[in-house]
Every structure is written in C-alpha cells, then in structure tokens.
Design a protein around this motif. Structure first.
Motif, PDB file in Angstrom:
ATOM      1  N   VAL A 384      -8.273 -29.753   2.629  1.00 23.00           N
ATOM      2  CA  VAL A 384      -9.543 -29.370   3.248  1.00 23.00           C
ATOM      3  C   VAL A 384     -10.481 -30.575   3.191  1.00 23.00           C
ATOM      4  CG1 VAL A 384     -11.497 -27.786   3.115  1.00 23.00           C
ATOM      5  CG2 VAL A 384      -9.198 -26.971   2.541  1.00 23.00           C
ATOM      6  N   GLU A 385     -11.024 -30.974   4.334  1.00 21.59           N
ATOM      7  CA  GLU A 385     -11.806 -32.204   4.386  1.00 21.59           C
ATOM      8  C   GLU A 385     -12.968 -32.044   5.363  1.00 21.59           C
ATOM      9  OE1 GLU A 385      -8.663 -34.792   5.353  1.00 21.59           O
ATOM     10  OE2 GLU A 385      -8.277 -33.836   7.265  1.00 21.59           O
ATOM     11  N   TYR A 386     -13.906 -32.981   5.290  1.00 20.82           N
ATOM     12  CA  TYR A 386     -15.089 -32.911   6.152  1.00 20.82           C
ATOM     13  C   TYR A 386     -15.409 -34.277   6.727  1.00 20.82           C
ATOM     14  CZ  TYR A 386     -17.477 -34.915   2.078  1.00 20.82           C
ATOM     15  OH  TYR A 386     -17.833 -35.722   1.032  1.00 20.82           O
ATOM     16  N   ILE A 387     -16.107 -34.219   7.853  1.00 20.93           N
ATOM     17  CA  ILE A 387     -16.749 -35.392   8.446  1.00 20.93           C
ATOM     18  C   ILE A 387     -17.899 -34.860   9.279  1.00 20.93           C
ATOM     19  CG2 ILE A 387     -15.254 -35.410  10.497  1.00 20.93           C
ATOM     20  CD1 ILE A 387     -15.492 -38.497  10.447  1.00 20.93           C
ATOM     21  N   ASP A 388     -19.006 -35.577   9.286  1.00 16.31           N
ATOM     22  CA  ASP A 388     -20.158 -35.166  10.084  1.00 16.31           C
ATOM     23  C   ASP A 388     -19.896 -35.554  11.537  1.00 16.31           C
ATOM     24  OD1 ASP A 388     -22.705 -34.439  10.971  1.00 16.31           O
ATOM     25  OD2 ASP A 388     -23.527 -36.424  10.522  1.00 16.31           O
ATOM     26  N   ALA A 389     -19.253 -34.632  12.264  1.00 12.66           N
ATOM     27  CA  ALA A 389     -18.812 -34.948  13.616  1.00 12.66           C
ATOM     28  C   ALA A 389     -19.976 -35.238  14.551  1.00 12.66           C
ATOM     29  CB  ALA A 389     -17.967 -33.791  14.162  1.00 12.66           C
ATOM     30  N   GLY A 390     -21.114 -34.592  14.342  1.00  9.88           N
ATOM     31  CA  GLY A 390     -22.260 -34.820  15.213  1.00  9.88           C
ATOM     32  C   GLY A 390     -22.995 -36.108  14.911  1.00  9.88           C
ATOM     33  N   GLY A 391     -22.778 -36.656  13.714  1.00 11.21           N
ATOM     34  CA  GLY A 391     -23.394 -37.926  13.347  1.00 11.21           C
ATOM     35  C   GLY A 391     -24.853 -37.852  12.962  1.00 11.21           C
ATOM     36  N   ARG A 392     -25.416 -36.634  12.847  1.00 15.13           N
ATOM     37  CA  ARG A 392     -26.846 -36.515  12.529  1.00 15.13           C
ATOM     38  C   ARG A 392     -27.099 -35.550  11.379  1.00 15.13           C
ATOM     39  NH1 ARG A 392     -29.845 -35.677  18.225  1.00 15.13           N
ATOM     40  NH2 ARG A 392     -31.676 -36.087  16.917  1.00 15.13           N
ATOM     41  N   GLY A 393     -26.028 -35.096  10.747  1.00 14.15           N
ATOM     42  CA  GLY A 393     -26.174 -34.157   9.651  1.00 14.15           C
ATOM     43  C   GLY A 393     -25.885 -34.822   8.319  1.00 14.15           C
ATOM     44  N   LEU A 394     -25.383 -34.039   7.373  1.00 17.64           N
ATOM     45  CA  LEU A 394     -25.068 -34.546   6.044  1.00 17.64           C
ATOM     46  C   LEU A 394     -23.784 -35.361   6.079  1.00 17.64           C
ATOM     47  CD1 LEU A 394     -25.849 -31.358   3.931  1.00 17.64           C
ATOM     48  CD2 LEU A 394     -27.164 -33.487   3.942  1.00 17.64           C
ATOM     49  N   ALA A 395     -23.843 -36.571   5.513  1.00 20.26           N
ATOM     50  CA  ALA A 395     -22.647 -37.403   5.457  1.00 20.26           C
ATOM     51  C   ALA A 395     -21.643 -36.822   4.478  1.00 20.26           C
ATOM     52  CB  ALA A 395     -23.026 -38.826   5.055  1.00 20.26           C
ATOM     53  N   ASN A 396     -22.131 -36.253   3.371  1.00 22.73           N
ATOM     54  CA  ASN A 396     -21.265 -35.582   2.407  1.00 22.73           C
ATOM     55  C   ASN A 396     -21.579 -34.093   2.393  1.00 22.73           C
ATOM     56  OD1 ASN A 396     -19.643 -37.708   1.313  1.00 22.73           O
ATOM     57  ND2 ASN A 396     -21.484 -38.501   0.322  1.00 22.73           N
ATOM     58  N   GLN A 397     -20.533 -33.261   2.348  1.00 25.12           N
ATOM     59  CA  GLN A 397     -20.727 -31.832   2.569  1.00 25.12           C
ATOM     60  C   GLN A 397     -20.156 -30.954   1.462  1.00 25.12           C
ATOM     61  OE1 GLN A 397     -19.581 -30.887   6.624  1.00 25.12           O
ATOM     62  NE2 GLN A 397     -21.030 -32.387   7.457  1.00 25.12           N
ATOM     63  N   GLY A 398     -19.892 -31.558   0.291  1.00 25.96           N
ATOM     64  CA  GLY A 398     -19.638 -30.758  -0.898  1.00 25.96           C
ATOM     65  C   GLY A 398     -20.951 -30.552  -1.631  1.00 25.96           C
ATOM     66  N   TRP A 399     -20.883 -30.028  -2.863  1.00 25.62           N
ATOM     67  CA  TRP A 399     -22.158 -29.794  -3.557  1.00 25.62           C
ATOM     68  C   TRP A 399     -22.835 -31.115  -3.910  1.00 25.62           C
ATOM     69  CZ3 TRP A 399     -24.262 -31.162  -8.148  1.00 25.62           C
ATOM     70  CH2 TRP A 399     -23.424 -31.566  -9.197  1.00 25.62           C
ATOM     71  N   LYS A 400     -22.073 -32.178  -4.095  1.00 22.90           N
ATOM     72  CA  LYS A 400     -22.659 -33.513  -4.249  1.00 22.90           C
ATOM     73  C   LYS A 400     -22.832 -34.095  -2.849  1.00 22.90           C
ATOM     74  CE  LYS A 400     -20.660 -34.325  -8.840  1.00 22.90           C
ATOM     75  NZ  LYS A 400     -19.738 -35.150  -9.654  1.00 22.90           N
TER      76      LYS A 400
END
Length: 682
Positions: A384-400
């Motif tokens: 399970v992984e994340y990336i800010d696809a829109g480029g204008r939100g949170l760069a990191n999306q876990g609790w940290k």
C-alpha cells in the motif's frame, strides 16, 4: 511567513468554539490569540482594563470542560502603604458551542472605598483559521455596530457576532469598549458579565447533541498521575465533541485546538479506538460519519477514490503555507484512514457493538476493501503506497505527514511513491479484521482477505527488514525505487499485533522500542537519536507524540511486553505532570537526563483528541482486559508486577455492562460485572 506559536497560550474549548489567550486571560491582537468558531476568528481582542491599566496576572487554572479561571491584581487600587494587594480580579471564561461568556469578579479587602472604571476593549476580524496558521492574518477589525444599551455586533458574509453586556455602556472608536463604573465599599465586591454569541449557518461542523458517548470511570490509583491525567483528559475530550449539521446525533472528536477542530479521518478514528474501553457509542457514530463521506469516484485533486475514507473536512480550501499547495475543503489525502476504519469497526464489534449497528456499515466495509484491492497499490507490487497525484496536497500521507518526515538514516528524503511500514501493518490487520466480520455476518470474501494478509506478511519480511548498528529492524518505508528507507523510527511499534510479525520479530521490535535511542525521552521518540535526520524539535523526526507512544504501549502490553510498555507509560505520565495533565499534540524528544521536564514544541495543538485519549490507553494497558463479546470470551492480562502501582477502574463498558477491574500492588487482577455468558481467561 512564520506560523504563530502556541505553547505559552491558554486554550479554553467547547467545540466548535475555542479561545486562546495569554496566561493573564487577555486576548490580544497578535498571533493566534482570539475566539474561534468553526474555522473563523470571531473575536480578535478582549482586553480588560481598570482605570486604563491592565491588572497584573497572578495565576490561572482550568475550571472544568470549557471553563478557565484567571486571577489578577489591581494594585493601584485599595489600601496604600501595605505590601499586600487588596483588590483582586477573578475572570472566569466559559465557552459554549455558540460563543463565550465571561464574568469579572472584583473583590476588595481594602479598608477604604474603591471607585474605578472597568472597560473591556473588543475587536473582530473574521480571519479564517488557515490565514492565522500561516501568519497572514492582519488582525484588522471589522467595524462594530452598536445596537442598543450594552449591545454591539459585527457581520461578515453569513456570520453575525453579537455581544451583550448588562449594565455596560458601549463606547465606539478605533476599538469598541464595554464600560462599567464601579463603587465598592470597604471589603466590597461586584461581578460584571458579558457574553458573545455567533450565528454561522454555513459552518460545516456543529456541537454534538445528546448524552456523553462514553462512561464516567471511577478510578483509584497508587500513582495519582493516572487519575489526574484521566480527569483532565476526559474533560478535554468532552469539550472536543463535534457533529455535522445534518446529523447532530452522530458525534466525532475534533482533532485538536486550534488548527484541527474539525473532522479528521485518522485522528478521529484513533481517538474513538482508544476510548473503546469506555463504550462503543463514539466509535459507532465516528464510523457512520466517515462512511457518509466515503469516496465514490476518482479525483486526483482531492485524493478521492471509490471506498476511500476522508482525511479532513473544512469550510473551504486550506493553504499549506507553500506556493500553490492547498488542501481541498473535502480532502482524501490519507493512506491509512481506510484500513483504520475497518479495524475500528471490528474492534467495536469485539467490545460489544450490537449487530444491528454493525450490519448497516458492512457495505461500507466492502467498499473500503474494494479500495484496498483496486486503488491502494497503484504499481501492483503488493504494498500500500501513496503519491500526491494532484501535486498540490500533502506530500506525505501517513500520520507523519510533514514534508520531511520520511528520511533515510543519512538524512536524505525519500522520493514518492512511498510505502510506509506501519501502513502495511494496518492493511494486514484490516484484512484479518474484515475476514472475521465477513464470516460472522455470512458475507463472501473472507478467505481472500486472509490470504491477502498472509501474503503481505511474507512480502513485508522480505522487503522491509534491514540491518543496522543494533541489528535487524523494519525500515520506515520503501521509496520510489523500492529501496528500504533505513531509519529506525517509532513506526515499527505500530506493527505489533497486526499479523505482520512472528513472535521472534515482535520481541526484537519490543527491545528496540525500549532502547535508549528511542525511549530515553518522556515517551517514545519518533526517530532514533542515532539517525542523521534526528532533531528533538523536529515535527516528525525526533519529537515525542503522546498518541504514537500510547499506540505502541497498547501493542506492547497486548503482546506481553509489560516491562517495555511500563517504561513508555511512565515517560508519558512524567510528561503529563509537566504539562498540567493536558498532554499536547507533541513535545521535544530530549533525553530525560538532559532536561528536568519536557520542552514544549511551540506550535503544538493543545488539547489534542488522540493525545487526551492516550490517558485511557495507559490505564487500559495496565488493566489488561480484552473482551471478545461475539465469541463469548474475555482475556485478563494486566501488566506483570503492576509497574504503575495498584489500580482500580470501574466504569469499563463491555457491551452494555458496567465492568470493574482491580489490579493489586503485586499484579493480581480481579474483574467483576462482565456480561453473562462471557468466559474469562487469565
């Protein structure tokens, strides 16, 4: 611009209203001081003067949920020629969900009459909370409208603020004033009152209605820090209760004051989960609120995806303080809220949430599993992984979620997409929890999710474990190139009890969590002091977060690592004592032998819901009662040897039963009041 600091302010809260002032009770036009309601500052100045002089502060204290008391001295008045002050001013501030009320009691012990003019300067700027947080708020007052004797008001957009002050004269000018003339006889007293009310029909959050969602525990403890922390924390949690305008009966906890007094998926879920020992009602309503906002479409700008649980809800877009980076009003940029929603539903069911309340949420459970299967792993590598696809939100999306939170041991930042260690644990645990619920309610798919969890554990073991100076440990994350981000962090403590670890691996992690580089502060550091990226004042790379420590305490206790859990619990209790038993969002990770008390993180929210809920987690870990109502069983496993002293705790809720657990000084535990038919295992 710099974010204003909070650590030396006094906050008074009754959600969705919160007031921040100086320690003398004065609200000045600077920084984040003011009265806020639903993300708007509705009062930017409230300065008390007696004969044009500010009283001199003597002390302040909380006076219950939503109440603060400030004591000051008017030393220019009263008897002369004595060192003792003879005119005392007590200012009691009480917040309501719709505003604020204050009483100002002036007491004279002087032998002469006291005559004075008492004024309160007021101003309103309607600044949005995001402007205040970024340091952009100007503090320029909107013109006030005197509307009769003892009344004035301000209006902006759809918000109206009205002040009433019985017996006061309203003086207009640069700042409007309420003014009273007082004449006290020798040893006389008088009380002046004023109130502020807010009418804001566009607010996205409203006060919760109905009775409190959790029990009022009856606690006796050898360690008085436990009772004091519980008392203050439960009062704060009561003041953080919120609902949405369309469903005022479904309560959730606002994340924290002042920046996050709204619905936050991750924070609201964790806080409700920590409060399960006091009842399932808050968990059930939090689950329903978030289910109503569950994603239904793909939108890279908001982060929404079918089945995904929301991150935060605002009145309008929220700037991040960086160019072109604004969180949408309804934002889904969180990688962990969805598996955490699944596990809260499961855990509430185990604690006795009735089937009639579980069943309507099962379609949302299946939608959340759909997100886990179809959208949580975009490159199909099994994590399970994340990336800010829109480029204008949170760069990191876990609790940290700060921009520099995910660092290699040498301090380099990891490049996205990022797969966090604890999120793989959450996903594994959610899969197992979902399988149990699907089986219990005769719905298909349980075998698929048990297989998912088994495969995840195997894959995690191969990809995340690395060798360091102290031996093997799970890396913080995998970066874009699938390289382990080899920092030793508190994240590994969230893996306990998730199904990702063998018994040997759990023991290894427990020993690392209790080691000096992570645990020599007042709790658990977010990052090892041996890492090059470590800083005790970093938001996520060396500071201590009470909720993070509490989550790890719970995992250690449940897995049988009582000594390690006790070390961390004692650190939190010591910190609580230093912070007046109101644990902040976070504080500095200095070693206890370097500072006599923890150093404040100046921009930390306080109170913070999951920090306050940590008090219940500490007590529950010491007691060790783990019910499983659907299976008709409960386990009693207190911390061995009662390292936190004898503890008696009544008011635990298992289903609808009021349960009491007592742990003696030698660690012997007894339990009474379990629901009929529930078998107890020790």
């Amino acid at each position: 611009m710099l974010q204003p600091l909070l650590h030396d302010l006094v906050s008074t809260v009754m959600a969705p209203a919160s007031a921040l002032s100086g320690a003398d009770g004065q609200i000045r036009q600077s920084g984040v001081q003011g009265l806020f309601r639903a993300d708007r500052r509705v009062l930017s100045l409230a300065r008390l003067l007696i004969d044009e002089h500010e009283p001199e502060a003597a002390g302040h204290a909380a006076a219950g949920a939503g109440r603060s008391r400030f004591v000051s001295l008017a030393r220019r008045l009263g008897d002369r020629g004595t060192a003792d002050p003879t005119v005392r001013v007590t200012r009691v501030r009480e917040l309501t969900p719709y505003g604020m009320e204050e009483s100002v009691e002036i007491v004279s012990t002087a032998s002469v009459p006291v005559n004075a003019t008492v004024t309160i300067e007021l101003a309103c700027d309607f600044a949005p909370i995001e402007a205040v947080k970024s340091g952009r708020a100007t503090g320029v007052a909107v013109a006030a409208d005197p509307s009769g004797e003892g009344r004035l008001s301000w209006r902006s957009e759809r918000i109206r603020v009205t002040v009433t002050a019985p017996g006061a004269q309203v003086l207009t000018g640069k700042s409007p004033r309420l003014s009273w003339e007082i004449a006290l006889p020798p040893r006389g007293r008088t009380t002046l009152t004023w109130a502020l009310a807010v009418d804001d029909p566009a607010a996205v959050v409203v006060p919760a209605t109905g009775p409190l969602e959790w029990s009022a525990p009856r606690v006796q403890a050898d360690d008085r820090r436990i009772t004091r922390l519980l008392d203050r924390s439960l009062a704060d949690l009561r003041s953080l209760r919120l609902a949405e305008p369309g469903a005022p009966g479904d309560t959730f906890l606002g994340a924290g004051v002042p920046w996050f007094l709204t619905l936050f998926g991750r924070d609201s879920l964790w806080a409700a989960r920590m409060l399960l020992p006091l009842g399932t009602r808050l968990a059930a309503s939090t689950l329903r609120v978030l289910a109503r906002h569950q994603g239904t479409r793909l939108d890279p700008e908001t982060g929404e995806a079918p089945g995904k649980i929301m991150h935060e809800l605002r009145r309008e877009a929220f700037p991040l303080g960086e160019e072109d980076r604004r969180l949408p009003a309804a934002y889904y940029g969180t990688i962990d809220a969805t598996p955490l929603w699944i596990s809260l539903l499961h855990d509430a069911w185990r604690w006795g949430l009735p089937a009639a309340e579980v069943e309507p949420l099962l379609p949302h459970l299946e939608a959340a599993l759909g997100w886990l299967a179809d959208h949580a792993d975009p490159d199909c590598d099994g994590f399970v992984e994340y990336i800010d696809a829109g480029g204008r939100g949170l760069a990191n999306q876990g609790w940290k979620d700060s921009g520099d939170a995910v660092r290699f041991h040498d301090g380099r930042l990891a490049a996205p997409p990022i797969a966090l260690a604890e999120v793989q644990g959450y996903a594994c645990r959610a899969a197992l929890d979902a399988a149990a619920l699907l089986d219990a309610f005769d719905r298909p798919g349980a075998d698929r999710w048990r297989a998912y969890a088994e495969t995840m554990a195997t894959r995690f073991r191969a990809a995340f474990w690395v060798d360091g100076p102290q031996g093997p440990f799970p890396a913080l994350a995998l970066d874009r190139d699938k390289r382990p981000v080899d920092s030793l962090t508190s994240n590994i403590g969230h893996l306990l009890g998730t199904g990702l670890l063998s018994a040997e691996e759990s023991a290894r992690i427990a020993s690392l969590l209790a080691g000096p580089d992570l645990a020599e502060g007042f709790g658990l550091r977010t990052m090892s002091a041996d890492a090059d990226g470590f800083s005790p004042m970093s938001y996520h790379c060396g500071s201590i977060w009470p909720h993070d420590t509490a989550i790890v305490i719970a995992g250690l206790a449940r897995e049988g690592f009582g000594a390690e859990a006790a070390v961390l619990a004692d650190g939190l209790l010591a910190a609580a004592e230093s912070f007046g038993y109101r644990l902040p969002e976070l504080y500095a990770g200095d070693a206890q032998d370097e500072v006599i008390r923890p150093v404040a993180y100046p921009a930390a929210c306080r109170p913070q819901a999951w920090s306050a809920a940590a008090a219940v987690t500490i007590a529950h870990a010491a007691l060790g009662l783990y019910p499983d109502v659907p299976s008709g069983q409960a386990t009693l496993r207190p911390l061995p040897g009662a390292p936190l002293g004898a503890l008696g705790f009544g008011g635990l809720k298992v289903g609808e039963s009021d349960v009491e657990v007592t742990v003696s000084g030698d660690g012997t535990a007894t339990v009474t009041g379990l629901p009929g038919g529930l078998r107890l295992h020790r």
